[in-house]
Design a protein around this motif. Sequence first.
Motif, PDB file in Angstrom:
ATOM      1  N   VAL A 282       0.832  -1.161   0.026  1.00 16.69           N
ATOM      2  CA  VAL A 282      -0.033  -0.064  -0.094  1.00 16.69           C
ATOM      3  C   VAL A 282       1.003   1.161  -0.019  1.00 16.69           C
ATOM      4  CG1 VAL A 282      -1.888  -1.096   1.035  1.00 16.69           C
ATOM      5  CG2 VAL A 282      -0.229   0.133   2.477  1.00 16.69           C
ATOM      6  N   TYR A 283       0.510   2.304  -0.759  1.00 12.95           N
ATOM      7  CA  TYR A 283       0.942   3.485  -0.633  1.00 12.95           C
ATOM      8  C   TYR A 283      -0.215   4.703  -0.483  1.00 12.95           C
ATOM      9  CZ  TYR A 283       2.401   8.155  -2.373  1.00 12.95           C
ATOM     10  OH  TYR A 283       2.984   9.439  -2.587  1.00 12.95           O
ATOM     11  N   ASN A 284       0.375   5.495   0.310  1.00 11.05           N
ATOM     12  CA  ASN A 284      -0.642   6.777   0.602  1.00 11.05           C
ATOM     13  C   ASN A 284       0.371   8.032   0.562  1.00 11.05           C
ATOM     14  OD1 ASN A 284      -3.468   7.828   0.673  1.00 11.05           O
ATOM     15  ND2 ASN A 284      -2.625   9.009   2.488  1.00 11.05           N
ATOM     16  N   ARG A 285      -0.155   9.252  -0.052  1.00 10.40           N
ATOM     17  CA  ARG A 285       0.785  10.339  -0.210  1.00 10.40           C
ATOM     18  C   ARG A 285       1.297  10.685   1.113  1.00 10.40           C
ATOM     19  NH1 ARG A 285      -2.037  15.670  -2.488  1.00 10.40           N
ATOM     20  NH2 ARG A 285      -3.453  15.268  -0.745  1.00 10.40           N
ATOM     21  N   SER A 286       0.297  10.944   1.980  1.00 11.89           N
ATOM     22  CA  SER A 286       0.574  11.248   3.491  1.00 11.89           C
ATOM     23  C   SER A 286       0.670   9.882   4.292  1.00 11.89           C
ATOM     24  CB  SER A 286      -0.587  12.229   4.342  1.00 11.89           C
ATOM     25  OG  SER A 286      -1.764  12.037   3.803  1.00 11.89           O
ATOM     26  N   ARG A 287       1.732   9.611   4.898  1.00  9.36           N
ATOM     27  CA  ARG A 287       2.114   8.547   5.317  1.00  9.36           C
ATOM     28  C   ARG A 287       1.489   7.804   6.458  1.00  9.36           C
ATOM     29  NH1 ARG A 287       7.992   6.764   7.143  1.00  9.36           N
ATOM     30  NH2 ARG A 287       7.691   4.604   6.725  1.00  9.36           N
ATOM     31  N   GLU A 288       0.608   8.701   7.451  1.00 12.78           N
ATOM     32  CA  GLU A 288       0.079   8.290   8.466  1.00 12.78           C
ATOM     33  C   GLU A 288      -0.798   7.096   8.138  1.00 12.78           C
ATOM     34  OE1 GLU A 288       0.275  11.514   7.862  1.00 12.78           O
ATOM     35  OE2 GLU A 288      -1.977  12.180   7.832  1.00 12.78           O
ATOM     36  N   LYS A 289      -1.623   7.489   6.736  1.00 14.13           N
ATOM     37  CA  LYS A 289      -2.546   6.526   6.576  1.00 14.13           C
ATOM     38  C   LYS A 289      -2.257   5.063   6.275  1.00 14.13           C
ATOM     39  CE  LYS A 289      -5.775  10.139   5.259  1.00 14.13           C
ATOM     40  NZ  LYS A 289      -6.069  11.073   3.998  1.00 14.13           N
ATOM     41  N   SER A 290      -1.011   5.032   5.499  1.00  7.88           N
ATOM     42  CA  SER A 290      -0.375   3.862   4.968  1.00  7.88           C
ATOM     43  C   SER A 290       0.289   3.171   6.049  1.00  7.88           C
ATOM     44  CB  SER A 290       0.579   4.009   4.004  1.00  7.88           C
ATOM     45  OG  SER A 290       1.411   4.853   4.074  1.00  7.88           O
ATOM     46  N   LEU A 291       0.876   3.819   7.218  1.00  7.10           N
ATOM     47  CA  LEU A 291       1.303   3.147   8.364  1.00  7.10           C
ATOM     48  C   LEU A 291       0.129   2.672   9.106  1.00  7.10           C
ATOM     49  CD1 LEU A 291       4.025   5.725   9.519  1.00  7.10           C
ATOM     50  CD2 LEU A 291       4.439   3.669   8.693  1.00  7.10           C
ATOM     51  N   LYS A 292      -0.817   3.226   9.355  1.00 11.76           N
ATOM     52  CA  LYS A 292      -1.940   3.042  10.097  1.00 11.76           C
ATOM     53  C   LYS A 292      -2.587   1.521   9.514  1.00 11.76           C
ATOM     54  CE  LYS A 292      -6.550   4.353  11.808  1.00 11.76           C
ATOM     55  NZ  LYS A 292      -7.704   3.714  10.923  1.00 11.76           N
ATOM     56  N   PHE A 293      -2.582   1.566   8.225  1.00 13.13           N
ATOM     57  CA  PHE A 293      -3.109   0.446   7.309  1.00 13.13           C
ATOM     58  C   PHE A 293      -2.367  -0.824   7.685  1.00 13.13           C
ATOM     59  CE2 PHE A 293      -4.258  -2.392   3.985  1.00 13.13           C
ATOM     60  CZ  PHE A 293      -5.528  -2.355   3.866  1.00 13.13           C
ATOM     61  N   SER A 294      -0.866  -0.431   7.589  1.00  9.01           N
ATOM     62  CA  SER A 294       0.001  -1.658   7.569  1.00  9.01           C
ATOM     63  C   SER A 294      -0.143  -2.271   9.079  1.00  9.01           C
ATOM     64  CB  SER A 294       1.343  -1.542   7.239  1.00  9.01           C
ATOM     65  OG  SER A 294       1.909  -0.521   7.842  1.00  9.01           O
ATOM     66  N   ARG A 295      -0.158  -1.360   9.821  1.00  7.63           N
ATOM     67  CA  ARG A 295      -0.298  -1.683  11.372  1.00  7.63           C
ATOM     68  C   ARG A 295      -1.559  -2.610  11.588  1.00  7.63           C
ATOM     69  NH1 ARG A 295       1.899   3.118  13.212  1.00  7.63           N
ATOM     70  NH2 ARG A 295      -0.260   3.932  13.248  1.00  7.63           N
ATOM     71  N   GLU A 296      -2.565  -2.078  10.905  1.00  4.75           N
ATOM     72  CA  GLU A 296      -3.890  -2.846  11.349  1.00  4.75           C
ATOM     73  C   GLU A 296      -4.023  -4.034  10.417  1.00  4.75           C
ATOM     74  OE1 GLU A 296      -8.661  -1.440  10.778  1.00  4.75           O
ATOM     75  OE2 GLU A 296      -7.359  -0.032  10.351  1.00  4.75           O
ATOM     76  N   TRP A 297      -3.674  -3.991   9.212  1.00  5.88           N
ATOM     77  CA  TRP A 297      -3.839  -5.247   8.326  1.00  5.88           C
ATOM     78  C   TRP A 297      -2.692  -6.292   7.962  1.00  5.88           C
ATOM     79  CZ3 TRP A 297      -8.647  -6.938   8.061  1.00  5.88           C
ATOM     80  CH2 TRP A 297      -9.726  -5.931   8.103  1.00  5.88           C
ATOM     81  N   GLY A 298      -1.500  -5.548   8.407  1.00  2.40           N
ATOM     82  CA  GLY A 298      -0.291  -6.313   8.252  1.00  2.40           C
ATOM     83  C   GLY A 298       0.394  -6.318   6.820  1.00  2.40           C
TER      84      GLY A 298
ATOM     85  N   GLU B  48       2.318  -4.463   3.393  1.00  3.20           N
ATOM     86  CA  GLU B  48       3.664  -3.766   3.294  1.00  3.20           C
ATOM     87  C   GLU B  48       3.514  -2.368   2.933  1.00  3.20           C
ATOM     88  OE1 GLU B  48       6.757  -6.146   1.435  1.00  3.20           O
ATOM     89  OE2 GLU B  48       7.737  -4.248   1.009  1.00  3.20           O
ATOM     90  N   GLU B  49       3.831  -1.515   3.844  1.00  8.25           N
ATOM     91  CA  GLU B  49       3.727  -0.154   3.387  1.00  8.25           C
ATOM     92  C   GLU B  49       4.987   0.236   2.410  1.00  8.25           C
ATOM     93  OE1 GLU B  49       4.342   4.550   4.679  1.00  8.25           O
ATOM     94  OE2 GLU B  49       5.703   2.854   5.513  1.00  8.25           O
ATOM     95  N   CYS B  50       4.642   0.966   1.226  1.00  2.88           N
ATOM     96  CA  CYS B  50       5.468   1.404   0.372  1.00  2.88           C
ATOM     97  C   CYS B  50       5.618   3.036   0.467  1.00  2.88           C
ATOM     98  CB  CYS B  50       5.025   0.998  -1.144  1.00  2.88           C
ATOM     99  SG  CYS B  50       4.643  -0.782  -1.120  1.00  2.88           S
ATOM    100  N   ARG B  51       7.144   3.250   0.011  1.00  2.00           N
ATOM    101  CA  ARG B  51       7.200   4.716   0.050  1.00  2.00           C
ATOM    102  C   ARG B  51       6.827   5.652  -1.263  1.00  2.00           C
ATOM    103  NH1 ARG B  51      10.089   5.843   4.683  1.00  2.00           N
ATOM    104  NH2 ARG B  51       9.511   8.059   3.968  1.00  2.00           N
ATOM    105  N   SER B  52       6.415   4.993  -2.410  1.00  2.00           N
ATOM    106  CA  SER B  52       6.197   5.673  -3.477  1.00  2.00           C
ATOM    107  C   SER B  52       5.108   4.891  -4.280  1.00  2.00           C
ATOM    108  CB  SER B  52       7.276   5.975  -4.389  1.00  2.00           C
ATOM    109  OG  SER B  52       7.706   4.630  -4.842  1.00  2.00           O
ATOM    110  N   PRO B  53       4.353   5.254  -5.282  1.00  2.00           N
ATOM    111  CA  PRO B  53       3.630   4.779  -6.105  1.00  2.00           C
ATOM    112  C   PRO B  53       4.287   3.418  -6.947  1.00  2.00           C
ATOM    113  CG  PRO B  53       3.173   6.871  -6.120  1.00  2.00           C
ATOM    114  CD  PRO B  53       4.048   6.954  -5.650  1.00  2.00           C
ATOM    115  N   ALA B  54       5.628   3.978  -7.541  1.00  2.00           N
ATOM    116  CA  ALA B  54       6.534   2.984  -8.244  1.00  2.00           C
ATOM    117  C   ALA B  54       6.560   1.720  -7.261  1.00  2.00           C
ATOM    118  CB  ALA B  54       7.644   3.641  -8.527  1.00  2.00           C
ATOM    119  N   ASP B  55       7.091   2.085  -5.906  1.00  2.00           N
ATOM    120  CA  ASP B  55       7.251   0.869  -5.253  1.00  2.00           C
ATOM    121  C   ASP B  55       6.347   0.090  -5.154  1.00  2.00           C
ATOM    122  OD1 ASP B  55       9.773   1.633  -4.733  1.00  2.00           O
ATOM    123  OD2 ASP B  55       9.441   2.352  -2.655  1.00  2.00           O
TER     124      ASP B  55
END
Length: 297
Positions: A28-44, A46-53
């Motif tokens: 998962v990727y989100n422009r503001s990181r808090e949402k992708s961090l929350k998602f990866s914590r909640e659902w396990g 992998e948080e990505c740092r760019s759309p390309a990743d």
Amino acid sequence: MKVGFIGLGSMGYSMASRLAEKGFTLFVYNRSREKSLKFSREWGAEECRSPADAASLSDVVHIMVSDDEALMDVLLGGKGVLRVVRGKVVVQSSTVTPMASYRAYLLTKESGGRFVEAPVLGSISEARKGKLISFIGGESRDAELMSVKAYSSKVMYVGPVPQASVIKLAINAMFLTITASLGEAVALAESWGVEYGKLFSAIKVSWMRGIVERYENRSLNPQFPTRFKMVLAAKDLSYAFRALRYRGFTSLIFPAVTNTYLAASASGMDSRDYSHVVLYLRDLVRGKLIKSLSSTP
Ligand SMILES: NC(=O)c1ccc[n+]([C@@H]2O[C@H](COP(=O)([O-])OP(=O)(O)OC[C@H]3O[C@@H](n4cnc5c(N)ncnc54)[C@H](OP(=O)(O)O)[C@@H]3O)[C@@H](O)[C@H]2O)c1
């Protein structure tokens, strides 16, 4: 199947949650990181740092962002999806103009990827329950749509890109116009001293019953939580009339309704549920009535 998900706003977060629940491996990727961090914590996931990743790690990459500009940013930006899209499938669900959807399709194809339009009807709760309606535009293979099917109760194939975007905009423009006209009907009634409840009871004995039943506990309740933001409703309506104009036709109704949602947004309701356009229009009349009563000699 490895699935990338770009855009974890209200809708993206709910759609991706459904996919995680159904066992898809998510990047998962989100422009503001808090949402992708929350998602990866909640659902396990992998948080990505760019759309390309997110795209490079997946077979199918979903995009659910606000508008045309956001779509182009995640595709074409410095670390955009197109850099790594060769051999992959892009499933684009954001509500965008047909012009942007077609451009995204051509750019993806030129870069060696495949592009499927998949705008959705329904909102946060439908996404979580797997009850969205997905309109599919473009050449899609069934196996590629496993993730779409996981959050949809109906998947409708409509034709080549950008027909799915056209259908989505036409439906949204129609129901947003109905909601705004309900608001002006309430304003008309109240300007003549007819309380809105009495109007609703009268509408309920007509064929328009369903409209009132859908909105009576939502549109005039300031506490009703946002499902679809007012400002995004204005965006969809403006896209509808821009799309008509692009084909050389005049739009008479959608510009007026766009302005109504824009005025409500500018009054501070931009992040409120779009149905509060009814509240906004009623309160315009109530505010004026109170003023005219207090200025009566
Ligand atoms: N809500 C609904 O009921 C509903 C139903 C059907 C379709 N839609 C459509 O679905 C899309 C998303 O709606 P939503 O309700 O989820 O909106 P939202 O909560 O406002 O989320 C918007 C998402 O787009 C991202 N974004 C915005 N600009 C961006 C940019 N320049 N680059 C990268 N990411 C960007 C945001 O990232 P940040 O978090 O960093 O801001 C966020 O992830 C819209 O096209 C909307 O019209 C919504």
